[in-house]
Design a protein around this motif. Sequence first.
Motif, PDB file in Angstrom:
ATOM      1  N   GLN A   1       9.167  14.133 -14.847  1.00 59.25           N
ATOM      2  CA  GLN A   1       8.515  13.318 -15.876  1.00 59.25           C
ATOM      3  C   GLN A   1       8.580  11.837 -15.508  1.00 59.25           C
ATOM      4  N   ALA A   2       9.752  11.396 -15.055  1.00 57.94           N
ATOM      5  CA  ALA A   2       9.906   9.993 -14.655  1.00 57.94           C
ATOM      6  C   ALA A   2       9.032   9.681 -13.438  1.00 57.94           C
ATOM      7  N   ARG A   3       8.936  10.637 -12.531  1.00 56.91           N
ATOM      8  CA  ARG A   3       8.136  10.437 -11.321  1.00 56.91           C
ATOM      9  C   ARG A   3       6.658  10.248 -11.682  1.00 56.91           C
ATOM     10  N   ARG A   4       6.164  11.135 -12.556  1.00 59.69           N
ATOM     11  CA  ARG A   4       4.748  11.010 -12.945  1.00 59.69           C
ATOM     12  C   ARG A   4       4.511   9.694 -13.678  1.00 59.69           C
ATOM     13  N   TYR A   5       5.483   9.292 -14.482  1.00 60.84           N
ATOM     14  CA  TYR A   5       5.348   8.014 -15.207  1.00 60.84           C
ATOM     15  C   TYR A   5       5.308   6.842 -14.218  1.00 60.84           C
ATOM     16  N   ALA A   6       6.196   6.874 -13.229  1.00 56.48           N
ATOM     17  CA  ALA A   6       6.278   5.756 -12.277  1.00 56.48           C
ATOM     18  C   ALA A   6       5.007   5.659 -11.440  1.00 56.48           C
ATOM     19  N   ILE A   7       4.513   6.801 -10.975  1.00 60.44           N
ATOM     20  CA  ILE A   7       3.301   6.791 -10.142  1.00 60.44           C
ATOM     21  C   ILE A   7       2.078   6.435 -11.004  1.00 60.44           C
ATOM     22  N   GLY A   8       1.990   7.073 -12.173  1.00 60.56           N
ATOM     23  CA  GLY A   8       0.885   6.757 -13.076  1.00 60.56           C
ATOM     24  C   GLY A   8       0.917   5.292 -13.497  1.00 60.56           C
ATOM     25  N   GLY A   9       2.123   4.759 -13.647  1.00 63.96           N
ATOM     26  CA  GLY A   9       2.261   3.359 -14.051  1.00 63.96           C
ATOM     27  C   GLY A   9       1.626   2.408 -13.052  1.00 63.96           C
ATOM     28  N   ILE A  10       1.717   2.758 -11.780  1.00 64.16           N
ATOM     29  CA  ILE A  10       1.089   1.922 -10.749  1.00 64.16           C
ATOM     30  C   ILE A  10      -0.436   1.994 -10.885  1.00 64.16           C
ATOM     31  N   MET A  11      -0.949   3.200 -11.144  1.00 65.28           N
ATOM     32  CA  MET A  11      -2.402   3.350 -11.350  1.00 65.28           C
ATOM     33  C   MET A  11      -2.864   2.521 -12.560  1.00 65.28           C
ATOM     34  N   VAL A  12      -2.126   2.671 -13.653  1.00 62.62           N
ATOM     35  CA  VAL A  12      -2.530   2.004 -14.894  1.00 62.62           C
ATOM     36  C   VAL A  12      -2.428   0.488 -14.748  1.00 62.62           C
ATOM     37  N   ALA A  13      -1.307   0.029 -14.162  1.00 66.13           N
ATOM     38  CA  ALA A  13      -1.082  -1.419 -14.104  1.00 66.13           C
ATOM     39  C   ALA A  13      -2.026  -2.110 -13.131  1.00 66.13           C
ATOM     40  N   THR A  14      -2.563  -1.377 -12.142  1.00 70.83           N
ATOM     41  CA  THR A  14      -3.456  -2.031 -11.180  1.00 70.83           C
ATOM     42  C   THR A  14      -4.931  -1.767 -11.506  1.00 70.83           C
ATOM     43  N   ALA A  15      -5.197  -1.183 -12.662  1.00 71.28           N
ATOM     44  CA  ALA A  15      -6.585  -0.848 -13.002  1.00 71.28           C
ATOM     45  C   ALA A  15      -7.368  -2.046 -13.528  1.00 71.28           C
ATOM     46  N   THR A  16      -6.679  -3.123 -13.876  1.00 67.63           N
ATOM     47  CA  THR A  16      -7.379  -4.313 -14.362  1.00 67.63           C
ATOM     48  C   THR A  16      -7.237  -5.435 -13.339  1.00 67.63           C
ATOM     49  N   GLN A  17      -8.145  -6.396 -13.417  1.00 69.20           N
ATOM     50  CA  GLN A  17      -8.042  -7.555 -12.521  1.00 69.20           C
ATOM     51  C   GLN A  17      -6.720  -8.279 -12.737  1.00 69.20           C
ATOM     52  N   ALA A  18      -6.379  -8.495 -13.997  1.00 73.50           N
ATOM     53  CA  ALA A  18      -5.166  -9.265 -14.291  1.00 73.50           C
ATOM     54  C   ALA A  18      -3.920  -8.518 -13.822  1.00 73.50           C
ATOM     55  N   GLY A  19      -3.892  -7.200 -14.026  1.00 74.12           N
ATOM     56  CA  GLY A  19      -2.738  -6.412 -13.610  1.00 74.12           C
ATOM     57  C   GLY A  19      -2.593  -6.387 -12.094  1.00 74.12           C
TER      58      GLY A  19
ATOM     59  N   LEU B   1       5.361  -9.116   0.756  1.00 78.24           N
ATOM     60  CA  LEU B   1       4.789  -7.770   0.806  1.00 78.24           C
ATOM     61  C   LEU B   1       3.316  -7.824   0.409  1.00 78.24           C
ATOM     62  N   ARG B   2       2.611  -6.729   0.700  1.00 81.57           N
ATOM     63  CA  ARG B   2       1.194  -6.659   0.374  1.00 81.57           C
ATOM     64  C   ARG B   2       0.942  -5.446  -0.509  1.00 81.57           C
ATOM     65  N   LEU B   3      -0.302  -5.309  -0.962  1.00 81.13           N
ATOM     66  CA  LEU B   3      -0.622  -4.193  -1.868  1.00 81.13           C
ATOM     67  C   LEU B   3      -0.300  -2.832  -1.259  1.00 81.13           C
ATOM     68  N   ASP B   4      -0.338  -2.741   0.097  1.00 80.58           N
ATOM     69  CA  ASP B   4      -0.051  -1.442   0.694  1.00 80.58           C
ATOM     70  C   ASP B   4       1.400  -1.013   0.429  1.00 80.58           C
ATOM     71  N   HIS B   5       2.209  -1.973  -0.016  1.00 76.56           N
ATOM     72  CA  HIS B   5       3.569  -1.604  -0.434  1.00 76.56           C
ATOM     73  C   HIS B   5       3.519  -0.620  -1.611  1.00 76.56           C
ATOM     74  N   LEU B   6       2.476  -0.733  -2.416  1.00 78.51           N
ATOM     75  CA  LEU B   6       2.337   0.192  -3.549  1.00 78.51           C
ATOM     76  C   LEU B   6       2.117   1.618  -3.051  1.00 78.51           C
ATOM     77  N   ALA B   7       1.345   1.743  -1.976  1.00 80.14           N
ATOM     78  CA  ALA B   7       1.120   3.083  -1.409  1.00 80.14           C
ATOM     79  C   ALA B   7       2.434   3.655  -0.873  1.00 80.14           C
ATOM     80  N   LEU B   8       3.213   2.791  -0.219  1.00 81.55           N
ATOM     81  CA  LEU B   8       4.528   3.220   0.271  1.00 81.55           C
ATOM     82  C   LEU B   8       5.421   3.615  -0.905  1.00 81.55           C
ATOM     83  N   ARG B   9       5.325   2.828  -1.970  1.00 81.14           N
ATOM     84  CA  ARG B   9       6.110   3.094  -3.167  1.00 81.14           C
ATOM     85  C   ARG B   9       5.770   4.478  -3.738  1.00 81.14           C
ATOM     86  N   VAL B  10       4.482   4.752  -3.822  1.00 80.38           N
ATOM     87  CA  VAL B  10       4.049   6.055  -4.336  1.00 80.38           C
ATOM     88  C   VAL B  10       4.600   7.176  -3.453  1.00 80.38           C
TER      89      VAL B  10
END
Lengths: 440, 440
Positions: free
Chosen positions: A352-370, A383-392
Amino acid sequence: MSASAVRPLPDLEPAAPLVLPRQAEAVLPSGLTVIAIARRTTPLVEARLWVPMAEVDIAEGALLAQTLFSGTGTRSATGIAEETQAVGGSLNCGASPDRWLINGDCLASGLDRLLEVLADALCDARYPDREFSVERDRLADRFRVSLSQPPTLARTALLRRVYGDHPYAVETPDPERVGAVEAERVRDLHERRMRPDGAALVLVGDLDPEEAIELAGRRLGRWTGSGRKVTMPPAPSPTPGPLLLVDRPGTLQSSLRFALPAPGRDHPDSAAMQLANLVFGGYFSSRWTENLREDKGYSYGPGSVVDHSLGGSAVMIAADVATEVTAPALVETLYELGRIATLPPEPEEVEQARRYAIGGIMVATATQAGLARFAGTLAGFGLRLDHLALRVERLAAATVEDVHRVASTYLGPGRATAVLLGDAERVERGVASVMPVEIG
Amino acid sequence: MPTSHLTHPTQPPRTGYRIERFTLDNGLRVVLAPEPDCPVTGVAVVYGVGIRAEPQGRTGFAHLFEHLMFQGSANLEKFAHFRHVQGAGGTFNGSTHLDYTRYIQTVPANALERVLFLEADRMRAPRITPETLRNQVDVVKEEIRVNVLNRPFGGFPWLRLPPVMFDTFPNAHDGYGSFTDLDAAGVEDAEEFFDRYYACGNAVLCVAGGFSVEQARKLVERQFGDVPARPAPSAPVLAEPDLVEARHHSYVDAAAPTPAVAAAWRVPDPVADLTGYLPYVVLSEVLTDGASSRLVSRLVLEERLATGVSGYVGFMGDPFDVLDPTALLLQANLPAGGSAERVLGVIGEETERLAAEGPSAEELSRVQARMTALLLREGDTMIDRATRLAVLELQRGEPALLNELPALLASVTAEQVGAAAATLRPHRRASVEVVAGRDR
């Protein structure tokens, strides 16, 4: 109550992968890194400029941020505000021990103008005496209000205890000290430290990345000059000790604040740490929130975050509870920290925490401001945005055993620096029966 | 300032959000706003009941009931709602407003049907027990302590101005509620409140984000189609006459380190007279948006009578989610020893000047550009777009108004803004003054 048959919870559809947006990057001759990211969902642009601020007195650093847009050789404070507003925009600057962070946004058609105004402030801010003194008094008053709030006071005591002489010890400077800073000090600080070398500008929105880099180079190319290279010294890790009880006579609530050690943002254990923290107290569906709020009704919003700074990382946990339940709330907190540190979590809790953490990256980066918020912070850490892919990837790979190991390494209550701000006359006896107390 | 620095903005951009609306057989109104490329989806359910519908003796009940809607439902145990949303990678919240209550979720697009299931289940039958009720009364009390009772400027001005401006219970009472009323609330109150106000004929569902209309429509019909039909209750009677003489209330805030003042004037009906209302929305920005605005310029930067000024229409800060009667509010934080009377005097002078001369064309157009940019920015967040559309459907039956708002705001003329300013007379004013109770 419905008498109908049990309805099944719909399954999730297959999850989409994280798709990183198109971006371009360049380092200007001045040393300024420019990153431009296309997110063409609405005709706006977001800008974040991170300028390192290590070893700067926080009162002076905060004042520079407050007065950066107070006037240049050719523009008044009002003029800057008018020009920015005319392109639908805003510009402001904030300061924390790690950095100055300039936030800007505007209609996409106004990016050129926004960058021109920004460049003017960076190259030619004058900190006019009168405007400076107005803003200085405003800032001091804002800190005065902030320091009259129990949550801020509790955090202030915690930071001082954890960080001692390190710059992270003070987040909210003393209003009297702020009020005593002269404009000349800030002009000098700007000259020395508001420099492009080591700074990073992120532009996100309705833009072509290559064109935006070219535009930024044209507008900000004249911002030059090298400051002294300063890096943030490593911060001390939280260390255990007696609960520091800060007396606040008459307060209706007790503010409980703990700091615990944590691995750094880029450490291989960081993903497992994120999951352990979520299971413990890092989101609403956590053990600590379900216990303290949804079961006992002791607190409106307990919360726990893994806080990453350039000098180190820490878990910060916070709950404000009614005075009369202070000791029992402390007991439940120690219990939940002890439980996560000593017993393996349930596999479903980790999923549950894993899905929340991964989904959180999707949700938080879905807007320009986020996206700009993420990209700006990452850039500050090199670091660069590709760090998010590594994070996932790391989040997907972390096992129950990893989470258990990391929790036992970092989250045990025996590792916590603990502070409680409350009405000592009413809470001391109770909390002293739970753990050793020192009056601060 | 050289005029070459002034920007002449082109026509402000407009949005072209695709909007589909339909009504299920049971009376539930549905709005769909597809953005097929978006990786996330926002789901908002709004009910046409808020603080102003609460019965006498049950202050705070609409908000308490919002909490109870998260405590389980026909097919869901306590804790299930949070866990299913967050365990799908999403976020959720609820909030209670004067005239509606909203429930929101943002999830990765693969979780749409799950969220629809969760919302439909509690629309059919929330599970309210004496235990969950007592638990959430405790949580709400903690919320009130942390947000109102135990902090400086708690409830200022949104809870402090209505009882000065209004005489009838719906408009004047404390929407957070008294502890006495919260303690007196029982399960039967909740059942009655649900039966009366949480009818699907009194609700709107809006989904915005990554889906196709055909797919979403099918899922909505599947999950909500058999929610029992119940019609909307009659609307509460809210009308009150305008003030004929000034009202002023002053109180000591024991936690406040500095004084503050807020003033409010009634404005035209936001729904019945949108054309008459919009100039007030623009006026609040002309007066207070940033360093280039009339009141910030004069009160903060020139005369230093205030350290911060803000202004907006609607007691909770949103001009497009309220029903009549509502107000334009101006509020100012003052330096220690500052005079509320003097600030109110300057506000009077500035509104008279604006009434006589109107804003300049350049001033008006830059304020309008900023308002447009903020609308676009809000719309870039799927859940904000969904909430906005749902409330426009609920209150006006016209969600597509969202696409028209930038043009409508841009069409407000200097004469209209001047005429609106002319109505902000002292004899129509309700004001409230915070006396600082905490010595520095």
